[in-house]
Motif scaffolding. Sequence first.
Motif, PDB file in Angstrom:
ATOM      1  N   TRP A  57       0.826  -1.208   0.000  1.00  0.00           N
ATOM      2  CA  TRP A  57       0.000   0.000   0.000  1.00  0.00           C
ATOM      3  C   TRP A  57       0.859   1.258   0.000  1.00  0.00           C
TER       4      TRP A  57
ATOM      5  N   GLY B 164      -0.544  12.415  -4.988  1.00  0.00           N
ATOM      6  CA  GLY B 164       0.182  11.187  -5.315  1.00  0.00           C
ATOM      7  C   GLY B 164       0.412  10.248  -4.152  1.00  0.00           C
ATOM      8  N   ALA B 165       0.101  10.681  -2.939  1.00  0.00           N
ATOM      9  CA  ALA B 165       0.277   9.830  -1.756  1.00  0.00           C
ATOM     10  C   ALA B 165      -0.773   8.718  -1.742  1.00  0.00           C
ATOM     11  N   PRO B 166      -0.471   7.593  -1.098  1.00  0.00           N
ATOM     12  CA  PRO B 166      -1.469   6.523  -0.973  1.00  0.00           C
ATOM     13  C   PRO B 166      -2.710   7.036  -0.231  1.00  0.00           C
ATOM     14  N   ASP B 167      -3.885   6.663  -0.714  1.00  0.00           N
ATOM     15  CA  ASP B 167      -5.130   7.097  -0.083  1.00  0.00           C
ATOM     16  C   ASP B 167      -5.342   6.287   1.200  1.00  0.00           C
TER      17      ASP B 167
ATOM     18  N   ARG C  47      -4.848   6.730  -5.094  1.00  0.00           N
ATOM     19  CA  ARG C  47      -3.951   7.761  -4.548  1.00  0.00           C
ATOM     20  C   ARG C  47      -4.698   9.070  -4.343  1.00  0.00           C
TER      21      ARG C  47
ATOM     22  N   PRO D  95      -0.281   1.660  -4.138  1.00  0.00           N
ATOM     23  CA  PRO D  95      -1.713   1.588  -3.853  1.00  0.00           C
ATOM     24  C   PRO D  95      -2.515   1.680  -5.151  1.00  0.00           C
TER      25      PRO D  95
END
Length: 184
Positions: free
Chosen positions: A58, A69-72, A65, A62
């Motif tokens: 993750w 761009g960060a993982p949700d 996002r 993932p």
Amino acid sequence: MTSHATPADLARALPHVLAAPKDGAPVEWLCFRPGFNQRTFPGRLTLTRAQGVPGERWTVAPWLRLANGAPDPRIQVSILPRRVMDAVWLDREGTPHPGDTIVCDLDTSHANLPVGTLLQAGTAVLRVSDVFNDACVKWKVRYGQAAKDWITAPGHPDLRLRGILCSVEQDGEVALGDRIRKLG
């Protein structure tokens, strides 16, 4: 040859699935996924707000996002109802485990676990996400077209047959046998 449930099999299974306990379900499976198509089944997992399940894919790959761009975080942990898993995962030798973080005998319907519901999972606290788990293409390949269609059939999305996605709200550990309990 892979065996898949038929639409009739799944229709027959639905009343049993819907009769799952509403609360206090013991954790029956834990799954750790360090990479694509990789699974281990530990007796305990650490869950954190920052990393979901530390070491899982993750954090680096993932399927959803945030705009930056960060993982949700809404998809950090997935919980699959045991009765659904049993209805679709017929070939346990030739077909991979679904890969959900937690499998337990729990009613994951929207009526039972509305978006925002807090769940105690061992010493961790999870929040039920608003992201609908509609069963990815891998679900269809592994468990058949009927299993995929069952998730999104008319009237079924609110049943959340594919389970729920959650964010980690409080760091902690979850172990086999711990009970998933509603906090509010």
